[in-house]
Design an enzyme around this catalytic site. Structure first.
Site, PDB file in Angstrom:
ATOM      1  N   ASP A 147       0.820  -1.209   0.000  1.00 40.97           N
ATOM      2  CA  ASP A 147       0.000   0.000   0.000  1.00 40.97           C
ATOM      3  C   ASP A 147       0.854   1.260   0.000  1.00 40.97           C
ATOM      4  O   ASP A 147       2.012   1.240   0.402  1.00 40.97           O
ATOM      5  CB  ASP A 147      -0.876   0.030   1.265  1.00 40.97           C
ATOM      6  CG  ASP A 147      -2.026  -0.961   1.198  1.00 40.97           C
ATOM      7  OD1 ASP A 147      -2.020  -1.843   0.309  1.00 40.97           O
ATOM      8  OD2 ASP A 147      -2.935  -0.859   2.049  1.00 40.97           O
ATOM      9  N   HIS A 304       3.400  -2.297   3.426  1.00 43.82           N
ATOM     10  CA  HIS A 304       3.486  -0.947   2.861  1.00 43.82           C
ATOM     11  C   HIS A 304       4.820  -0.697   2.171  1.00 43.82           C
ATOM     12  O   HIS A 304       5.860  -1.125   2.678  1.00 43.82           O
ATOM     13  CB  HIS A 304       3.317   0.090   3.973  1.00 43.82           C
ATOM     14  CG  HIS A 304       1.951   0.109   4.576  1.00 43.82           C
ATOM     15  ND1 HIS A 304       1.562  -0.764   5.570  1.00 43.82           N
ATOM     16  CD2 HIS A 304       0.868   0.881   4.298  1.00 43.82           C
ATOM     17  CE1 HIS A 304       0.297  -0.531   5.888  1.00 43.82           C
ATOM     18  NE2 HIS A 304      -0.150   0.459   5.132  1.00 43.82           N
TER      19      HIS A 304
END
Ligand SMILES: *[C@@H]1O[C@H](CO)[C@@H](O)[C@H](O)[C@H]1NC(C)=O
Ligand SMILES: *[C@@H]1O[C@H](CO)[C@@H](O)[C@H](O)[C@H]1NC(C)=O
Ligand SMILES: *[C@@H]1O[C@H](CO)[C@@H](O)[C@H](O)[C@H]1NC(C)=O
Length: 380
Positions: A147, A304
């Site tokens: 992400d 992430h």
């Protein structure tokens, strides 16, 4: 509560009441194109690559100029998006779940009388599962996704993935794509990874009105489409995992997007914060537990490409995925389904004119599984 509201609430609970959360992947197998009458066909209609439609080169001023520089202005959204939203509302497809209120990094709260775990609200922040949303991977599979990119930490991740012949899904933030076009190009055009939507400015989406949701999703879809030779994204992940019956319905009914959450969370996003919620060692302990544990439900671990530390957390855990025999598959290709609404992946044909044509078939399940990495042999 108006009569109409009551009817809609009833209709909504009728849909969600009888279906228990399921650990299986519930996506329709091998479904490539949406129905002809889905609005996404009209909203994102383009020509095939190589036809008369020209896309500005990624990173040029012409490419960026039509997009909002920050939080989208709801007064200047494309009218066709607004019309499609209004039609979906009118058809009863968008529950009128109230907008939540955000409170400084805490979970959004709903007005009194609206339980986030109820079928009316079903907030994914509170881990309420709406059938059709993607939370789990098939047995023995780690679904890879990252992400918040592109970011300065991304190139190291992309090199690592390429070095190991791995593909992942990148849930990109629209304004980050505008800021780091070269990294976008590396992920899509060099690495052939899958690109998905992580909204335009990364808000708690349940705190946003329908029109704000429209802007956050729509502009990100359009920028990805314009930067990938016409590919229409098929998956989105809500920032903070924050979605509910209303938000996911706007995503699905207007834009054809499938909502993706996760089933394990390392809190790796916090590693670059002044006061991290976890240490790198604690993350590796967690990873070790998941990756050496039972494989009957596959893993979608929230990760992430936000900081060097979060990227390192993945790279450190990666050898365990391989040595424990987990199959690694890009989240957008779990269930052997296409990564985009109008294309199998980053290299296959784009078929905008063929949407809904049942005679056009994706590669069969067995064809694609032999083309995918499995076991440990490819990456040694
Ligand atoms: C996206 O690309 C299409 C086709 O080139 C173009 O018509 C449209 O204006 C672009 N969108 C933006 C916001 O620039
Ligand atoms: C990728 O491989 C190259 C060549 O072996 C190496 O120099 C580089 O450090 C590797 N990068 C990462 C992030 O693994
Ligand atoms: C894209 O899909 C084709 C099959 O249509 C397959 O041969 C190819 O390996 C895939 N490429 C990637 C990067 O997944």
């Amino acid at each position: 509560m108006s009569c109409l509201t009551a009817v809609l609430l009833l209709a909504t609970s009728a849909v969600y009441a009888t279906v228990a959360p399921t650990p299986e992947v519930t996506l329709p197998l091998n479904k490539w194109y949406h129905e002809y009458d889905h609005p996404v066909h009209t909203l994102f209609k383009r020509g095939a690559v190589g036809d008369a439609i020209s896309y500005s080169a990624v990173g040029t001023p012409e490419w960026a100029t039509g997009f909002p520089p920050g939080v989208p202005d709801t007064a200047s959204l494309p009218q066709a998006w607004v019309d499609a939203l209004n039609a979906a509302v009118k058809a009863g497809k968008i529950p009128d779940t109230p907008v939540s209120t955000g409170s400084n990094g805490m979970n959004p709260v709903y007005p009194t009388g609206y339980d986030p775990m109820s079928q009316t609200v079903c907030s994914s922040t509170y881990k309420c599962v709406i059938p059709g949303d993607l939370w789990n991977a098939p047995a023995g599979v780690v679904g890879l996704s990252f992400d918040d990119g592109p970011q300065p930490a991304s190139p190291q991740l992309y090199q690592f993935l390429a070095n190991n012949s791995e593909h992942a899904t990148h849930f990109f933030i629209g304004t980050n794509i505008l800021e780091y076009p070269d990294m976008f190009t590396t992920a899509f055009a060099t690495n052939h990874d899958d690109i998905a939507v992580h909204t335009w400015t990364h808000p708690y989406m349940t705190t946003k009105t329908n029109l704000e949701v429209l802007g956050e999703l729509g502009w990100t879809m359009e920028l990805i489409q314009n930067s990938t030779g016409g590919r229409v994204p098929k998956y989105w992940r809500p920032p903070y995992g924050d979605s509910d019956t209303r938000v996911r319905a706007v995503a699905k009914e207007v834009f054809g997007l499938i909502t993706v959450i996760w089933n394990q969370d390392t809190d790796d996003w916090s590693l670059s914060e002044p006061h991290p919620a976890v240490s790198p060692e604690e993350i590796q302990q967690q990873m070790t537990q998941w990756l050496t544990g039972p494989k009957d439900t596959g893993l979608i671990i929230l990760e992430h490409e936000l900081s060097d530390q979060s990227v390192k957390a993945f790279m450190d855990a990666y050898p365990l995925m391989v040595s424990n025999g987990w199959k690694r598959i890009s989240v957008a290709q779990l269930d052997a389904s296409p990564a985009y609404q109008n294309s199998w992946n980053s290299t296959s044909q784009v078929n905008p004119a063929m949407v809904g044509n049942p005679t056009i078939q994706p590669p069969t399940l067995s064809d694609t599984s032999t083309a995918k990495p499995s076991g440990t042999s490819e990456t040694g």
